[in-house]
Write a protein that holds these residues in place. Structure first.
Motif, short mmCIF file in Angstrom:
data_model
loop_
_atom_site.label_atom_id
_atom_site.label_comp_id
_atom_site.label_asym_id
_atom_site.label_seq_id
_atom_site.Cartn_x
_atom_site.Cartn_y
_atom_site.Cartn_z
N GLY A 47 31.11 -34.10 18.25
CA GLY A 47 30.89 -33.03 19.32
C GLY A 47 31.53 -33.26 20.19
N ALA A 48 30.96 -32.15 21.03
CA ALA A 48 31.06 -32.39 22.75
C ALA A 48 31.23 -34.05 23.52
N ALA A 49 30.87 -34.38 22.98
CA ALA A 49 30.35 -35.86 24.02
C ALA A 49 30.85 -36.95 23.30
N ALA A 50 31.22 -36.54 22.11
CA ALA A 50 31.47 -37.93 21.12
C ALA A 50 32.66 -38.67 21.18
N TRP A 51 33.90 -38.33 23.11
CA TRP A 51 34.95 -39.34 23.52
C TRP A 51 34.20 -39.97 24.64
N VAL B 148 37.88 -40.75 13.68
CA VAL B 148 37.17 -42.45 14.87
C VAL B 148 36.37 -41.74 15.70
N LEU B 149 36.04 -40.95 16.31
CA LEU B 149 34.93 -40.71 16.88
C LEU B 149 33.14 -40.23 16.25
N ASP B 150 33.12 -39.24 15.07
CA ASP B 150 31.92 -39.65 14.52
C ASP B 150 30.85 -40.28 13.76
N GLY B 151 30.18 -40.42 13.85
CA GLY B 151 29.19 -41.09 12.98
C GLY B 151 28.68 -42.37 14.11
N PRO B 152 28.26 -42.91 13.13
CA PRO B 152 27.04 -44.85 14.24
C PRO B 152 28.29 -45.62 13.79
N LEU B 153 28.22 -45.94 13.05
CA LEU B 153 29.47 -46.90 12.49
C LEU B 153 30.73 -46.58 14.00
N ALA B 154 31.72 -45.82 14.30
CA ALA B 154 32.23 -45.31 14.75
C ALA B 154 32.24 -45.19 16.15
N THR C 102 33.51 -33.08 29.39
CA THR C 102 31.75 -33.41 28.83
C THR C 102 31.21 -30.80 28.70
N LEU C 103 32.10 -30.89 30.35
CA LEU C 103 31.38 -29.32 30.61
C LEU C 103 31.91 -28.28 29.82
N ALA C 104 33.17 -28.56 29.74
CA ALA C 104 34.22 -28.18 28.63
C ALA C 104 34.13 -27.60 27.11
N GLY C 105 33.73 -29.45 26.91
CA GLY C 105 33.54 -29.11 25.60
C GLY C 105 32.28 -28.33 24.73
N LEU C 106 31.24 -28.45 25.82
CA LEU C 106 29.98 -27.93 25.11
C LEU C 106 30.31 -26.13 25.49
#
Length: 299
Positions: free
Chosen positions: A204-208, A267-273, A191-195
């Motif tokens: 976003g970086a925390a989407a995973w 597959v990662l972004d948004g409330p539905l996913a 997560t830090l690497a993504g940020l």
């Protein structure tokens, strides 16, 4: 014959300890020991008094020496740091060290390499690096904890697996403890690497994080059927096929990394996913709880 109507004699315990007891009688005795504390104590004394007792004593002394050495080293590191509250670090380090073989093996180094490699790609590869670093990291990050868990449990990963699995803390409890240890290492680093990566946008970086948790729980649920390594292989392969295959085979225009970013956003972004991943995590956790007895004999 019920367990309550007979007890192991000293002779029977001695024959069991030196290995001269017939296999069928040994099985019957072992089954009886599950329910009879007095006979279990008698057999334990017989084993200690036999030739195996000396070997067990040597193993115990070696384990205690190694544990004391590690504790002394960690306490010295904490005292030398001079940071208030640094005494808590040795306890956390000991807990992580004991909780999972993957945490103290090459897997932790691999996680660090993935994180640093993504940051280096983002800052050192020009415009293409800026655009491609985050999709690559987000594509790999969800399966990193899965691989760590697979490398933390089983006879292939832990020399004392049989002893640990047979302890009161074995089975699903031990597996979940090592899973938490793996997550405590991988989640902050990735997560830090993504940020730290340049650029912005979705995902976003925390989407995973939720997908990573769901995939980890899915691999644990599959492990109850096919084993930890096979469960991890199926989960990782399914995820990578789901995100990489559309990006590599799509007939639309654009670079593969751009198509990968589009697929990850889907597959990662948004409330539905994210809601779907959360529901998947809950379902996998429920499956684990429902079949928890299976993990006492997990292959």
């Amino acid at each position: 014959m019920t367990h309550a109507r007979w007890h192991a004699t000293d002779t029977l315990a001695a024959r069991y300890a030196d290995g001269t007891l017939a296999e069928s009688e040994a099985w019957s005795l072992e089954k009886h020991l599950e329910h009879c504390t007095s006979c279990a104590t008698r057999v334990s004394h017989a084993v200690r008094a036999g030739t195996a007792g000396a070997v067990l004593g040597e193993v115990r002394e070696a384990v205690l020496r190694e544990a004391l050495l590690q504790e002394a080293l960690l306490q010295e590191l904490g005292s030398r740091s001079g940071v208030p509250g640094a005494g808590r670090f040795p306890r956390l380090a000991r807990a992580l060290w004991a909780a999972g073989p993957a945490v103290r093996g090459a897997w932790s180094l691999a996680v660090l390499v993935v994180a640093l490699g993504a940051v280096a790609l983002g800052y050192g590869a020009g415009v293409a690096g800026v655009a491609g670093a985050r999709p690559l990291l987000l594509a790999l990050a969800p399966v990193v904890p899965v691989l760590g868990v697979a490398l933390s449990y089983g006879p292939h990963a832990d020399p004392v697996h049989e002893i640990a699995a047979a302890s009161p803390s074995g089975g699903l409890r031990l597996l979940l403890t090592r899973t938490v240890a793996v997550l405590l290492v991988s989640l902050p680093l990735l997560t830090l690497a993504g940020l730290l990566l340049p650029g912005s946008g979705a995902p976003g970086a925390a989407a995973w994080l939720l997908p990573g948790l769901a995939l980890t729980l899915a691999s644990l649920a599959l492990a109850g059927y096919v084993g930890s390594r096979a469960g991890a292989a199926v989960t990782c392969g399914g995820w990578l096929c789901a995100v990489l295959a559309p990006a590599l085979t799509s007939p639309s225009d654009g670079a593969p990394l751009a198509r990968l970013a589009e697929q990850l956003s889907a597959v990662l972004d948004g409330p539905l996913a994210q809601g779907a991943w959360a529901a998947s995590a809950v379902l996998c956790a429920a499956a684990l709880a429902a079949r928890r007895a299976v993990y006492d004999r997990l292959p």
